[in-house]
Structure formats: C-alpha cells, structure tokens
Design an enzyme around this catalytic site. Sequence first.
Site, PDB file in Angstrom:
ATOM      1  N   LYS A   1      26.779 -46.027 -27.777  1.00 56.52           N
ATOM      2  CA  LYS A   1      25.899 -45.315 -28.708  1.00 56.52           C
ATOM      3  C   LYS A   1      24.781 -46.231 -29.216  1.00 56.52           C
ATOM      4  O   LYS A   1      23.611 -45.863 -29.199  1.00 56.52           O
ATOM      5  CB  LYS A   1      26.706 -44.794 -29.914  1.00 56.52           C
ATOM      6  N   THR A   2      25.179 -47.414 -29.641  1.00 54.08           N
ATOM      7  CA  THR A   2      24.174 -48.343 -30.161  1.00 54.08           C
ATOM      8  C   THR A   2      23.220 -48.740 -29.040  1.00 54.08           C
ATOM      9  O   THR A   2      22.019 -48.900 -29.247  1.00 54.08           O
ATOM     10  CB  THR A   2      24.876 -49.578 -30.759  1.00 54.08           C
TER      11      THR A   2
ATOM     12  N   ASP B   1      21.956 -45.275 -36.772  1.00 49.94           N
ATOM     13  CA  ASP B   1      23.220 -45.695 -36.134  1.00 49.94           C
ATOM     14  C   ASP B   1      24.350 -45.497 -37.146  1.00 49.94           C
ATOM     15  O   ASP B   1      24.094 -45.437 -38.349  1.00 49.94           O
ATOM     16  CB  ASP B   1      23.129 -47.177 -35.732  1.00 49.94           C
ATOM     17  N   GLU B   2      25.581 -45.427 -36.686  1.00 51.08           N
ATOM     18  CA  GLU B   2      26.749 -45.254 -37.568  1.00 51.08           C
ATOM     19  C   GLU B   2      26.549 -44.068 -38.508  1.00 51.08           C
ATOM     20  O   GLU B   2      26.813 -44.141 -39.711  1.00 51.08           O
ATOM     21  CB  GLU B   2      27.010 -46.530 -38.391  1.00 51.08           C
TER      22      GLU B   2
ATOM     23  N   GLN C   1      35.433 -42.909 -36.533  1.00 52.67           N
ATOM     24  CA  GLN C   1      35.249 -44.220 -37.154  1.00 52.67           C
ATOM     25  C   GLN C   1      34.667 -44.117 -38.560  1.00 52.67           C
ATOM     26  O   GLN C   1      34.109 -45.077 -39.077  1.00 52.67           O
ATOM     27  CB  GLN C   1      34.326 -45.087 -36.298  1.00 52.67           C
TER      28      GLN C   1
ATOM     29  N   ARG D   1      37.673 -52.810 -31.509  1.00 52.09           N
ATOM     30  CA  ARG D   1      36.764 -53.979 -31.501  1.00 52.09           C
ATOM     31  C   ARG D   1      37.089 -54.901 -30.330  1.00 52.09           C
ATOM     32  O   ARG D   1      36.307 -55.779 -29.975  1.00 52.09           O
ATOM     33  CB  ARG D   1      36.887 -54.804 -32.803  1.00 52.09           C
TER      34      ARG D   1
HETATM   35  P1  ATP Z   1      30.900 -48.543 -31.554  1.00 54.08           P
HETATM   36  O1  ATP Z   1      31.432 -47.150 -31.672  1.00 54.08           O
HETATM   37  O2  ATP Z   1      31.973 -49.551 -31.686  1.00 54.08           O
HETATM   38  O3  ATP Z   1      29.712 -48.774 -32.420  1.00 54.08           O
HETATM   39  P2  ATP Z   1      29.094 -48.081 -29.362  1.00 54.08           P
HETATM   40  O4  ATP Z   1      29.344 -46.716 -28.890  1.00 54.08           O
HETATM   41  O5  ATP Z   1      27.920 -48.284 -30.224  1.00 54.08           O
HETATM   42  O6  ATP Z   1      30.406 -48.684 -30.040  1.00 54.08           O
HETATM   43  P3  ATP Z   1      27.964 -50.192 -27.778  1.00 54.08           P
HETATM   44  O7  ATP Z   1      28.214 -51.278 -28.757  1.00 54.08           O
HETATM   45  O8  ATP Z   1      26.589 -49.663 -27.621  1.00 54.08           O
HETATM   46  O9  ATP Z   1      28.973 -48.990 -28.073  1.00 54.08           O
HETATM   47  O10 ATP Z   1      28.491 -50.602 -26.364  1.00 54.08           O
HETATM   48  C1  ATP Z   1      29.772 -51.213 -26.172  1.00 54.08           C
HETATM   49  C2  ATP Z   1      29.702 -52.291 -25.116  1.00 54.08           C
HETATM   50  O11 ATP Z   1      29.516 -51.707 -23.845  1.00 54.08           O
HETATM   51  C3  ATP Z   1      28.531 -53.242 -25.313  1.00 54.08           C
HETATM   52  O12 ATP Z   1      28.933 -54.527 -24.939  1.00 54.08           O
HETATM   53  C4  ATP Z   1      27.491 -52.689 -24.358  1.00 54.08           C
HETATM   54  O13 ATP Z   1      26.587 -53.664 -23.960  1.00 54.08           O
HETATM   55  C5  ATP Z   1      28.338 -52.195 -23.203  1.00 54.08           C
HETATM   56  N1  ATP Z   1      27.717 -51.076 -22.464  1.00 54.08           N
HETATM   57  C6  ATP Z   1      27.386 -49.855 -22.942  1.00 54.08           C
HETATM   58  N2  ATP Z   1      26.860 -49.081 -21.974  1.00 54.08           N
HETATM   59  C7  ATP Z   1      26.854 -49.810 -20.851  1.00 54.08           C
HETATM   60  C8  ATP Z   1      26.431 -49.565 -19.494  1.00 54.08           C
HETATM   61  N3  ATP Z   1      25.890 -48.402 -19.113  1.00 54.08           N
HETATM   62  N4  ATP Z   1      26.580 -50.557 -18.619  1.00 54.08           N
HETATM   63  C9  ATP Z   1      27.130 -51.744 -18.993  1.00 54.08           C
HETATM   64  N5  ATP Z   1      27.537 -52.033 -20.213  1.00 54.08           N
HETATM   65  C10 ATP Z   1      27.415 -51.086 -21.145  1.00 54.08           C
HETATM   66 MG    MG Z   2      27.722 -49.019 -32.220  1.00 53.20          MG
END
Ligand code: ATP
Ligand code: MG
Length: 755
Positions: free
Chosen positions: A35-36, A227-228, A258, A612
């Site tokens: 997402k981020t 975000d969040e 979350q 995490r």
């Molecule tokens: P959270 O809910 O904990 O905030 P999130 O959904 O925001 O998580 P991210 O932090 O954006 O998730 O991504 C999680 C990990 O996966 C990061 O290390 C990111 O770089 C990696 N990642 C996300 N998408 C891809 C992709 N398409 N290819 C490779 N790595 C990815």
């Molecule tokens: Mg995130």
Amino acid sequence: MKEFEYLSELNDAQREGVENIEGPSMIIAGAGSGKTRVLTYRIAHLIRAYDVDPFHILALTFTNKAAREMRERIERVVGVDARSLWMGTFHSVFARILRSEAEKIHYPRNFTIYDTDDSRNLIKIIVKEMNLDDKTYKASTVHNRISAAKNRLIGYKEYNSNPVFMAEDAESMKPQLGTIYKTYQERLFRSGSMDFDDLLFNTNILLTEHPDVLLKYQHRFRYVLVDEFQDTNHSQYLITRKLSAVHQNISVVGDDAQSIYAFRGADIQNILNFERDYPDLKVYKLEQNYRSTKTIVNAANSVILKNKAQLRKNVWTDNHDGSLIELLRANSDSEEGKLIASSIFEERMNHQASNNEFAILYRTNSQSRAIEEALRRRNIKYKIIGGLSFYQRREIKDLLAYMKFTVNPNDEQAFRRIINLPKRGIGPTTVDKIILAAYDHDITITEVINNAQMFLPGRAAMAVGNFAQMIEIFRKTMAEEDAYNTAVEIAKRSGLLTELYNDKSLEGVSRYENAQELLNAIKEFVDDDELEREKDMAGFLQEVALLTGVDSDSDDDNDKVTLMTIHMAKGLEFNYIYISGLEEDLFPSQLMLSSRADLEEERRLFYVAITRAKEKLFMSYAQTRYRYGRLKHCEPSRFLDEVDPQFIKINQRYSSSFVPPAYQTNYAKNLVDGIRKEKKNQPLKRTNYRPPEDFTPSDTSGLSAGMKVEHPKFGYGKVTNIDESGPNRKAKVYFDDFGEKTLLLSFAKLRIHTN
Ligand code: ATP
Ligand code: MG
C-alpha cells in the site's frame, strides 16, 4: 513506455492503483501488500508522467520519518527534486498552515504548541485552582476526555450545552469536566498556545469559517494522499474531505485490520464513510504480500480471523515457507530478557545478520527495562524508539522553555518553568500573582513582568524585573540574529549552561552534553537548506514540538537492535521480530479490556506486531513479572492459542521448564480502591456577562468612588475606592459577579457608565 520503467516494479493490481490518477480512490488491503509502495509510486508517476508540480501534491503519513523516506524514494524513482512536495503527519502539515493563517483565527503567528506534558500540567494547575480532587480529576483522564471531544470537533461550548455529556460526567463523578475544558481552552488561548488536538480542531475552523483560505488550499493541493487511513480520526477525515472537495483527487490506503488507535479517537467508520462520500470511488484490491514468509503470513491470517469486525481479505504470498515461529518461555521478566538476548546473539552468528535487522516489540514502554539490561550484559547495541526521547529530557525542556517564552510573550507553561530557573528567589506566590495580574488586566505575562514594580512588592519586583530585562535582551537578539545565535545567547546568559557545566557528576556531564547537542541541532536546522521552511526560532520550536517517537531517532550509528512499542512499529518492517510479554493482562492489556471491541483492538495490535516480520518471528512470555511493584504470576496470553499451532514451535533451549508457585497479588483491588475516593467540590463563579462587540475603554483619569463601570471580563461593577498614594493609581471595584478586585488604572480596561 521506456521512461516509466519504474512501473515494472509493481504487480498488476498495484500498477492500476498507480496509473489511475484522477478522482477518488481507496485501497484497503492486508499488511505488507504494498500500500505504501503504491502511494509512493503514485506520487512519482504524477510528477513524471503527468508533469504535476510537486507543489500541488499533499501526502499525509503516520510519522515525519515515513514522509522523509517516501520523499527520498520518489526522488530516486523519478530523479526529480521533490522538495516542494507537502509531506508529513497531519499535525506537522497543518501546524505549518495554521502558522501562516494564524491571525485569521485570532492566534499569534508564533503560537506555541503544547505537548502532552504541557497540557497535563496545565490541567493539573486548573484542577488545583478549582479546589477539585486531583485523584477524581486525574490529569490524564481529563485530558483524554477533552481530546476525544476535540477530535470529534466538539468545542467547549457545545460540550457544556450538551445534556448527554453533562449526564455522563455526572455519572462518572466528574461533574466539573465541562468547566475544566472551558478553562483549559481559555488558558491555552490566552497563552497563545495550541495543544496537539487544537492543530486539527483549529484547521477545521479555519477551513470552515474562511472560504477564501479553503479555496486557496483546495487549489494548491490538487492531489491529496493519505497513508494509514484506518487510523485517522473524524477531525482529520473532515480536513481531507474539505481540501479535496473541488478536485476530488484523493487517494487513501490503509488496512482495517491494523486500526490500533481507536483509544485515541481513530474512527474505522471513516473507511465506510469514504465510500458514501465519494460515489465515484475507485477501489483497488491488493492481496499479495511481499514482505513476509508463508509461515508468517498464514500465522497472521489465522489470528485476525478471530475478529468479527473486519473486512474479509485474502492475503497470500509467493515468498518461501521460512522457519516456524519460535516460542520462548521464561520464568521471569529478567529471564525473558536474557532469552531474547541469547537468541539474537545466536541468530546473528548463524545468519551473519546485523543488529539493525532485529526489533523487539512490547505492549508498554516499561517492559523495556529488563530487556535492556540483558542486551547490555550481552554487549548487544540497541536503541529505544519513543521512550524518554531527547526532547523530553529535563535540561532540554528547560532550554526550550526559555526559547518558547522568548518567542511567545504569553506562554504560561514556559514562563512557569523558567521564572525561577536557575534560582532567583522568586517563589510560587509571586508567580501566581503575575499570572493573575495578567488575567485581571487582560495583558500579557510579559507586560506584567516588564512593569513588575506596579504589581509586586519591592524585592520580588526587583528579581522579576531583572528576569524581564534578560528576556527582552533575548528578544532583541532574536530580531537581529539567527535561531542558533539566539539560542547560544539564551543558554549562556540565562545561567542554565553554567549551572550544567558546574555539575561535575556523571549525570551532570551528560546533561551538559545534551544541552550542547541541542545547540548543534539548532545549528543544523539553520544551516539545512534541504527543505523549504521557516528558519527562525519559532520554526525550530514547531518542528521539535511535532516530532513523533520514531522521528527523534537521529542516531548516526545504525547498527543497533530496535526496541519499541507495537504502536510505534506501524508501517515498519524488520527481518527478525521478537514480540515480548505475551501474557494475560499485559497483552491483551488489562487496562484496555472492557468490551469485545477493545479485545478486537488488542488483537489487531497483535496482528500488526506479527506482520512486521520478514524472515523470522519470535514470541516470548514470562511466568512471573514485577508489575506495580509486586511480583505477579502470569498466564500465557490467549493470543498464543489463537495462532494456528502448525506454525509454532517451542524453543527448548531457550525455555525454562521450571514453573514457580503462583504468587497471589491484590494489586487490582488496590487500584480500584484508590479510584473510589470522592471529594466535595466547591461551587464555581459563573457569569452571564458578555462584552459588547464595540467595547472601548474610557479615560479613567477622572474616575472616582461611586462610579459605575464595565470591564470586558468581570462585567458590571462599582468603584469603591481610589488609591492615589503611590505612583500607580489603583481602583477597588466591586463587581456584581466577581466581588472585589483591585485594578491598576494604567492597565485596566474600564468603561465608565455615567447613568
Ligand atoms: P503495511 O500494511 O505494513 O503498512 P504495506 O501494505 O504498506 O504494509 P509496503 O510497506 O508498501 O506494504 O510493502 C511491503 C514490502 O514489500 C516492502 O518491502 C516493499 O518494498 C515490498 N513490495 C511491495 N510491492 C512489491 C512488488 N511489487 N515487488 C517487490 N517488492 C514489493
Ligand atoms: Mg504501509
């Protein structure tokens, strides 16, 4: 499409979320699904593919550090200068806006931001002044209640006229809460200060009452990203809705599973409202987790399934299976620390891992002590995030208070802190007299101390006068020099630095170093031209006030194990995660458990903790633990039973088999008994008087006993005596609502009524 090569770093669903830049959009998806990343690449794409000026983009993140990292990432991805991008937490972004629009809502431009400590101290003072029982009206309880009201945009006037709140407060034996709220707010306003909640509350007022300002920012922020999103409160939600009302380019990402800040007013309802408020909403689904091993993803899924209130999601991963989750079982909290330290030691050896790949998470800050001891014994370097941070240290707060009072001539909390520091023989009675005089005459604290001889007896007036002169020198320096030179002048001339320097104890030396470090930080701030921001002392103070726990981590030596609460860990990831203290009453926390909704929030917190971890997860619990000064027998947390057992193994080596006898305690009973005390409250003065809009004071040179007068704060009264004896003419006035007051005529705002 060669120039958009970064799009190949996204999967199809993520790419869709990045490429559709117009209109409202929402991603509600599981942890680690990117997402981020989508938010980051979306901004990059706006700039690169659509030539959107970064100036027109506003991105709101959970910490300022997250914003910084996102900015760096964007710069790397698109190779452009993203300095003019507006990014940061809600509080820091809107504090900046409030500063440039302050006059519109009748605040000084250099308003002070009260942190939680300042707010609670002010509440304590008010509770004392009202002669209320400080156990019934505990500062933290009162503050939480006021905060909750503000986050729902309920001002003190609405609060006090709402029969439901009045009834609730009466029932909880705190009938004076509304009055405290009102007084608190008035005192903040008088001090030219806002607390954290005011930053959002007042932004809402600004945007509602000043359509021209709203329009300006609506056109400035053509793209708004959050975000969040699951942890935004109502007040924040409305701000984003107002700002994006014209362009409708708002995109939010979050995960309902979350949501962990309901206790601070975060409202999961915002996700549902969002669908209702934006009928054209595009919703994107992300299901693939890129962060964690299959074991971790599936274990997390098995836990969150137990929550009834959640949007069902299917989170899966293509990553390898990884190792099983290891359970560490300890006899005591200190042994728990040792087991964790040994385990880190071993993992580091076996996998050539470095310290910064490890994080130890806990439910409450106090758990860190036992863990820290064990890490120190093992010589494992660590850092604590969000504990007593640099800016909360006494010597730092002292220096900052001097700076705050220099910037804001009416900052009551700062004034109270510094007036007798270092000691100048000025006692609390004198301080109260000064605050009261400022209040009675409706002038600033600075005006009172600059005319100390008019308000105070000889010796006190002298000491206060010297202090006032010193502050004026600081203000003069501030007008002519930069923030750093001003700070140095303050540190030296105030005597604080000398006092610290003269203290040669070990603690004293480190306090002196901290003070120097603060000066370094200000120098850095002044020299840094990375970002567009105000370089003056007010700008520095604002930045410091808005640091979150994660942000103040400015440690250069990065190879350290990270220790923090789970709340702080949101959005972050580490190869190795230790979740400690998995015991009933600790996690889930006994303090939080009064309903199923609360248990579900604790479970979401557990879900955040698990997710995490990238490579390997450890969970630990102790069978006895010191809490509230007593040794207590602990049951393993129910959450341990909720993880599908196929993903867990007990680490025999790092687990003790000895089960000690149960230690009975009655600390809970003591707690409850302590809360049950009640004290009779004194009635409060009330007045229905409201000054007319066109109030203008009269010339009082001819004022004499028997005249009828009007005062903007005290209402109507009658002059009973004029004292012409000293150099300062004083009038005794008997006010209908407030009784007798003595006013200095050179300051008093009185309107004479001739009839
Ligand atoms: P959270 O809910 O904990 O905030 P999130 O959904 O925001 O998580 P991210 O932090 O954006 O998730 O991504 C999680 C990990 O996966 C990061 O290390 C990111 O770089 C990696 N990642 C996300 N998408 C891809 C992709 N398409 N290819 C490779 N790595 C990815
Ligand atoms: Mg995130």
